[in-house]
Motif scaffolding. Structure first.
Motif, mmCIF file in Angstrom:
data_model
loop_
_atom_site.group_PDB
_atom_site.id
_atom_site.type_symbol
_atom_site.label_atom_id
_atom_site.label_comp_id
_atom_site.label_asym_id
_atom_site.label_seq_id
_atom_site.Cartn_x
_atom_site.Cartn_y
_atom_site.Cartn_z
ATOM 1 N N HIS A 81 0.742 -1.206 0.012
ATOM 2 C CA HIS A 81 -0.004 -0.021 0.133
ATOM 3 C C HIS A 81 0.759 1.341 -0.071
ATOM 4 N N ASP A 82 2.319 1.130 0.258
ATOM 5 C CA ASP A 82 3.003 2.303 0.304
ATOM 6 C C ASP A 82 3.520 2.556 -1.082
ATOM 7 N N VAL A 83 3.734 1.434 -1.941
ATOM 8 C CA VAL A 83 4.330 1.415 -3.228
ATOM 9 C C VAL A 83 3.332 1.761 -4.413
ATOM 10 N N ALA A 84 2.075 1.029 -4.286
ATOM 11 C CA ALA A 84 1.271 0.780 -5.558
ATOM 12 C C ALA A 84 0.969 1.843 -6.047
ATOM 13 N N ARG A 85 0.307 2.977 -5.491
ATOM 14 C CA ARG A 85 -0.290 4.083 -6.061
ATOM 15 C C ARG A 85 0.768 4.738 -6.943
ATOM 16 N N ALA A 86 1.922 5.122 -6.352
ATOM 17 C CA ALA A 86 2.690 6.019 -7.246
ATOM 18 C C ALA A 86 3.250 5.259 -8.372
ATOM 19 N N VAL A 87 3.426 3.859 -8.480
ATOM 20 C CA VAL A 87 3.551 3.146 -9.424
ATOM 21 C C VAL A 87 2.441 3.043 -10.711
ATOM 22 N N ALA A 98 -1.120 -2.238 -18.651
ATOM 23 C CA ALA A 98 -1.088 -3.357 -19.423
ATOM 24 C C ALA A 98 -0.252 -4.365 -18.904
ATOM 25 N N ALA A 99 -0.558 -5.660 -19.030
ATOM 26 C CA ALA A 99 0.331 -6.742 -18.654
ATOM 27 C C ALA A 99 -0.127 -7.893 -19.302
ATOM 28 N N HIS A 100 0.994 -9.003 -19.534
ATOM 29 C CA HIS A 100 0.859 -10.165 -20.242
ATOM 30 C C HIS A 100 -0.077 -11.139 -19.146
ATOM 31 N N ARG A 101 -1.384 -11.261 -19.477
ATOM 32 C CA ARG A 101 -2.348 -12.046 -18.781
ATOM 33 C C ARG A 101 -2.643 -11.084 -17.712
ATOM 34 N N SER A 102 -3.109 -9.898 -18.181
ATOM 35 C CA SER A 102 -3.332 -8.948 -17.094
ATOM 36 C C SER A 102 -4.239 -9.344 -15.792
ATOM 37 N N ILE A 103 -5.129 -10.346 -16.014
ATOM 38 C CA ILE A 103 -6.060 -10.759 -15.195
ATOM 39 C C ILE A 103 -5.362 -11.340 -13.942
ATOM 40 N N TYR A 104 -4.003 -11.448 -14.008
ATOM 41 C CA TYR A 104 -3.114 -11.936 -12.733
ATOM 42 C C TYR A 104 -2.873 -10.719 -12.044
ATOM 43 N N GLU A 105 -2.457 -9.364 -12.731
ATOM 44 C CA GLU A 105 -2.044 -8.346 -12.255
ATOM 45 C C GLU A 105 -3.257 -7.654 -11.624
ATOM 46 N N GLU A 106 -4.217 -7.515 -12.320
ATOM 47 C CA GLU A 106 -5.449 -7.099 -11.749
ATOM 48 C C GLU A 106 -6.208 -7.576 -10.363
ATOM 49 N N PHE A 108 -4.247 -8.098 -7.956
ATOM 50 C CA PHE A 108 -3.352 -7.268 -6.854
ATOM 51 C C PHE A 108 -3.642 -5.789 -6.969
ATOM 52 N N CYS A 109 -3.734 -5.302 -8.215
ATOM 53 C CA CYS A 109 -3.872 -3.779 -8.691
ATOM 54 C C CYS A 109 -5.240 -3.363 -8.776
ATOM 55 N N SER A 110 -5.909 -3.084 -7.532
ATOM 56 C CA SER A 110 -7.289 -2.907 -7.559
ATOM 57 C C SER A 110 -7.906 -1.722 -7.983
ATOM 58 N N ALA A 112 -8.940 0.804 -6.884
ATOM 59 C CA ALA A 112 -8.765 1.845 -5.942
ATOM 60 C C ALA A 112 -7.247 2.355 -6.060
ATOM 61 N N LEU A 113 -6.351 1.652 -6.436
ATOM 62 C CA LEU A 113 -4.924 1.940 -6.494
ATOM 63 C C LEU A 113 -4.543 2.329 -7.930
ATOM 64 N N THR A 114 -5.597 2.010 -8.788
ATOM 65 C CA THR A 114 -5.223 2.664 -10.173
ATOM 66 C C THR A 114 -6.109 3.534 -10.789
ATOM 67 N N ARG A 115 -6.812 4.034 -9.775
ATOM 68 C CA ARG A 115 -7.803 4.948 -10.187
ATOM 69 C C ARG A 115 -8.784 4.853 -11.194
ATOM 70 N N ASN A 116 -9.227 3.293 -11.227
ATOM 71 C CA ASN A 116 -9.870 2.787 -12.532
ATOM 72 C C ASN A 116 -9.555 2.800 -13.820
ATOM 73 N N ALA A 117 -8.036 2.630 -13.983
ATOM 74 C CA ALA A 117 -7.490 2.526 -15.262
ATOM 75 C C ALA A 117 -7.939 1.363 -16.244
ATOM 76 N N PRO A 118 -8.172 1.557 -17.403
ATOM 77 C CA PRO A 118 -8.399 0.295 -18.328
ATOM 78 C C PRO A 118 -7.038 -0.353 -18.351
ATOM 79 N N TRP A 119 -7.350 -1.773 -18.617
ATOM 80 C CA TRP A 119 -5.900 -2.749 -18.857
ATOM 81 C C TRP A 119 -6.172 -3.140 -20.188
ATOM 82 N N ILE A 120 -4.989 -3.248 -20.882
ATOM 83 C CA ILE A 120 -4.704 -4.076 -22.030
ATOM 84 C C ILE A 120 -3.859 -5.213 -21.430
#
Length: 240
Positions: A81-87, A98-106, A108-110, A112-120
């Motif tokens: 929680h101290d690292v995620a938002r800034a990155v 974006a991520a390769h098989r982004s379902i995995y990253e999504e 952990f990257c809620s 709330a942490l991504t400000r509802n960013a879309p994923w590729i």
């Protein structure tokens, strides 16, 4: 006046203690940006980076065999929680993650942490753009495609957060320049469209070559991507 900040898509890769948060936690995050240039072409942007993260629990030997991150290496690292938002929500303007098989990253990257960013999802998009690839792992695409400009040593070791994000960024760059961001986002919002049958008597065949019996069987498969592909092929046949 300085030039305006470019639009970027940030490629993310995580190394974790397992696949199911909150039982499992992140132990490393890596990133590499792809930016839209003034000529309308997407290019690798910046140096990228990685940060170790204290997952708040021991790293199981099973996952250590994949990424080789040790408990003592993350003991003094910041928590997620101290690292995620800034990155995950960087300046300049980030238009997507974006991520390769982004379902995995999504997982952990809620939002709330991504400000509802879309994923590729570069895995789903690779199925559509490069269906002749032997398989669709990040590393297979790397050596099968040989993306221009990829520095071999910066993409190693595999299964560490920055090298994997770096390699994925080259796939993403080429995808963006081939079909554009809107198409990649559309494909990523759907299940994967598999180019070949994975199992059964028609294993290895293109779906257009599979029997009606195989299609009927795959419509009941537990795998969402298999069901979606079978439904798509059935619809194509009915339209034909």
């Amino acid at each position: 006046m300085p030039p305006p900040a470019p639009q970027i898509i940030r490629v993310i890769d995580l190394e974790t203690t397992g696949e199911a948060p909150p039982v499992h936690g992140v132990c490393e995050i890596g990133w590499q940006d792809v930016a839209l240039g003034p000529d309308g072409r997407w290019e690798i942007h910046g140096e990228g980076g990685a940060r170790l993260v204290n997952p708040g629990r021991p790293i199981p030997p099973l996952t250590q065999t994949i990424h080789h991150i040790l408990d003592e290496q993350v003991a003094d690292a910041p928590f997620w929680h101290d690292v995620a938002r800034a990155v995950l929500d960087p300046y300049p303007k980030r238009v997507a993650l974006a991520a390769h098989r982004s379902i995995y990253e999504e997982k952990f990257c809620s939002p709330a942490l991504t400000r509802n960013a879309p994923w590729i999802c570069t895995w789903k998009c690779a199925l559509r753009l490069w269906p002749d690839s032997p398989t669709f792992s990040n590393q297979m695409l790397r050596y099968w495609r040989k993306p221009e400009g990829l520095i071999h040593e910066r993409g190693l070791p595999a299964h560490r957060a920055f090298p994997d994000a770096y390699v994925t960024a080259f796939h993403l760059r080429d995808m963006l320049n081939a079909v554009g961001i809107d198409q990649l986002l559309a494909w990523s919002s759907l299940p994967g469209l598999l180019p070949r049958v994975r199992q059964g008597p028609d294993r290895g065949k293109e779906w257009s070559e599979a029997s009606d019996e195989t299609i009927a069987t795959m419509l009941e498969d537990r795998d969402e991507d298999v069901r979606f592909t079978a439904e798509t092929e059935r619809a194509r046949r009915r339209a034909a």
